[in-house]
Scaffold this active site. Sequence first.
Site, PDB file in Angstrom:
ATOM      1  NE  ARG A  41      50.875  48.420  37.740  1.00  0.00           N
ATOM      2  CZ  ARG A  41      49.930  47.668  38.283  1.00  0.00           C
ATOM      3  NH1 ARG A  41      50.189  46.400  38.575  1.00  0.00           N
ATOM      4  NH2 ARG A  41      48.745  48.176  38.543  1.00  0.00           N
ATOM      5  CE  LYS A 206      34.756  39.783  42.462  1.00  0.00           C
ATOM      6  NZ  LYS A 206      35.651  39.492  43.601  1.00  0.00           N
ATOM      7  N   GLY A 356      45.081  48.177  35.551  1.00  0.00           N
ATOM      8  CA  GLY A 356      46.178  47.367  35.036  1.00  0.00           C
ATOM      9  C   GLY A 356      45.804  46.642  33.753  1.00  0.00           C
ATOM     10  N   GLY A 380      43.096  50.011  41.189  1.00  0.00           N
ATOM     11  CA  GLY A 380      42.427  50.115  42.482  1.00  0.00           C
ATOM     12  C   GLY A 380      42.624  51.485  43.105  1.00  0.00           C
TER      13      GLY A 380
HETATM   14  P1  ADP Z   1      41.317  46.653  35.228  1.00  0.00           P
HETATM   15  O1  ADP Z   1      42.524  45.860  35.664  1.00  0.00           O
HETATM   16  O2  ADP Z   1      41.593  47.450  33.995  1.00  0.00           O
HETATM   17  O3  ADP Z   1      40.739  47.460  36.356  1.00  0.00           O
HETATM   18  P2  ADP Z   1      39.541  44.442  35.698  1.00  0.00           P
HETATM   19  O4  ADP Z   1      40.609  43.773  36.482  1.00  0.00           O
HETATM   20  O5  ADP Z   1      38.369  44.959  36.418  1.00  0.00           O
HETATM   21  O6  ADP Z   1      40.183  45.593  34.788  1.00  0.00           O
HETATM   22  O7  ADP Z   1      38.961  43.410  34.607  1.00  0.00           O
HETATM   23  C1  ADP Z   1      39.769  42.831  33.637  1.00  0.00           C
HETATM   24  C2  ADP Z   1      39.271  41.472  33.261  1.00  0.00           C
HETATM   25  O8  ADP Z   1      37.893  41.480  32.927  1.00  0.00           O
HETATM   26  C3  ADP Z   1      39.982  40.938  32.048  1.00  0.00           C
HETATM   27  O9  ADP Z   1      40.814  39.868  32.440  1.00  0.00           O
HETATM   28  C4  ADP Z   1      38.871  40.480  31.112  1.00  0.00           C
HETATM   29  O10 ADP Z   1      39.115  39.235  30.512  1.00  0.00           O
HETATM   30  C5  ADP Z   1      37.681  40.412  32.043  1.00  0.00           C
HETATM   31  N1  ADP Z   1      36.418  40.519  31.326  1.00  0.00           N
HETATM   32  C6  ADP Z   1      35.983  41.522  30.547  1.00  0.00           C
HETATM   33  N2  ADP Z   1      34.795  41.250  30.010  1.00  0.00           N
HETATM   34  C7  ADP Z   1      34.446  40.021  30.451  1.00  0.00           C
HETATM   35  C8  ADP Z   1      33.308  39.165  30.232  1.00  0.00           C
HETATM   36  N3  ADP Z   1      32.297  39.537  29.456  1.00  0.00           N
HETATM   37  N4  ADP Z   1      33.296  37.968  30.854  1.00  0.00           N
HETATM   38  C9  ADP Z   1      34.324  37.608  31.649  1.00  0.00           C
HETATM   39  N5  ADP Z   1      35.410  38.358  31.896  1.00  0.00           N
HETATM   40  C10 ADP Z   1      35.469  39.556  31.302  1.00  0.00           C
HETATM   41 MG    MG Z   2      42.661  44.020  36.808  1.00  0.00          MG
END
Ligand code: ADP
Ligand code: MG
Length: 399
Positions: A41, A206, A356, A380
């Site tokens: 970033r 989530k 991120g 987001g």
């Molecule tokens: P981004 O920041 O790219 O939008 P998110 O914040 O939604 O992504 O999700 C990232 C997190 O999801 C990571 O820390 C990763 O460890 C977690 N994750 C991915 N797959 C799983 C899983 N099967 N069980 C638990 N956590 C998971």
């Molecule tokens: Mg994230």
Amino acid sequence: MRSVDDLLAEGVSGRRVLLRADLNVPLDLSTRSPVISDDGRITASLPTLQALRDAGARVIVAAHLGRPKGAPDPQFSLAPVAARLSELLGVPVALAADVAGEDATAKAGALGDGDVLLLENVRFEAAETSKDDAARGELADRLAALADVYVDDAFGAVHRKHASVFDVAERLPHYAGRLVARELEVLTRLTADPERPYVVVLGGSKVSDKLAVIEALLPKVDRLLIGGGMCFTFLAAQDHGVGSSLLEADQVDTCRRLLTEAGDKIVLPVDVVCADRFAADAEVSVTPADAVPDDLMGLDVGPLTVDLFTADLADARTVFWNGPMGVFELAPFQAGTRGVAEAVGTVDGLSVVGGGDSAAAVRQLGLDEASYGHISTGGGASLEYLEGRELPGLAVLAD
Ligand code: ADP
Ligand code: MG
């Protein structure tokens, strides 16, 4: 919307520019002094910052870091960011001791042409994120008093109605920075008339965070591939056992409805990398996605799923990928994210990585950043944009 290039054309030498940047980098707090674990970033913020400096502007940077509780907290100081910024720019970057108080005012007043001052974490002021317009307005007044014009380059924060993003823009002549302009250009291409097939890949932890964007995207995409922790709520909606994997029980009905309405577009994992516990040295096995044993948790998509998703991406002309396919932070659960990231990178057309953690995964896994059309700094913000929501930080720049 006026851009920073319009500002440069007006002439900005000797003028004080308040630049809102997104410098919210992940910090490794396990070491004695915090270490920046991914400076993506910061580097993404350099083009606008450098252009302003080159033009002789006196640049006052406002940014947030983490989630301090509305008061100064040394753990969330921007000091490591000031140090890294200074290294990257090759010039000293002063850090104010406060956000828009005495020290910030004194240091901003002492800037010479081309100098850079970083204000302390804007979230040290409770007013920054306040729902109370008057509270935010008071902080915005103090921020605005530091400068002559405002440039917003913090794409990762434009979905927030915060003092340093929204209210201050109402108080100063305002311009969009280069990063914001680039993000908007790409998101417009994703929403306006994407070349088809248009494939979206979603993962991350989530499902509740992403249901709104799933609803908004389903009518527009040709295929939606779902991995990561969120796939288990969908698998549960198909009445499969998910063991102790991440499950949001209150979202199962919504996932079931989405599968009924648009099941032909939704592609779920066919196999899962499971472990007996959430650890790098856990015992690991691969199971079919419809038969995760009760005592195991799914922490990545399996190799057959990587093949399936790769095949679904092969003919895509437009791809948006958000959210890691597994717990890529731990070595045994990286392969799914790596495989899908590689498939996204070979797409012949526009490929966009948003989020991120997804962007961090690309860098951490050593993938070639240049193989993607765009790596968005704002998870987001890009998701809310794709949902079709109005983003306060962009709306205020528009008029
Ligand atoms: P981004 O920041 O790219 O939008 P998110 O914040 O939604 O992504 O999700 C990232 C997190 O999801 C990571 O820390 C990763 O460890 C977690 N994750 C991915 N797959 C799983 C899983 N099967 N069980 C638990 N956590 C998971
Ligand atoms: Mg994230």
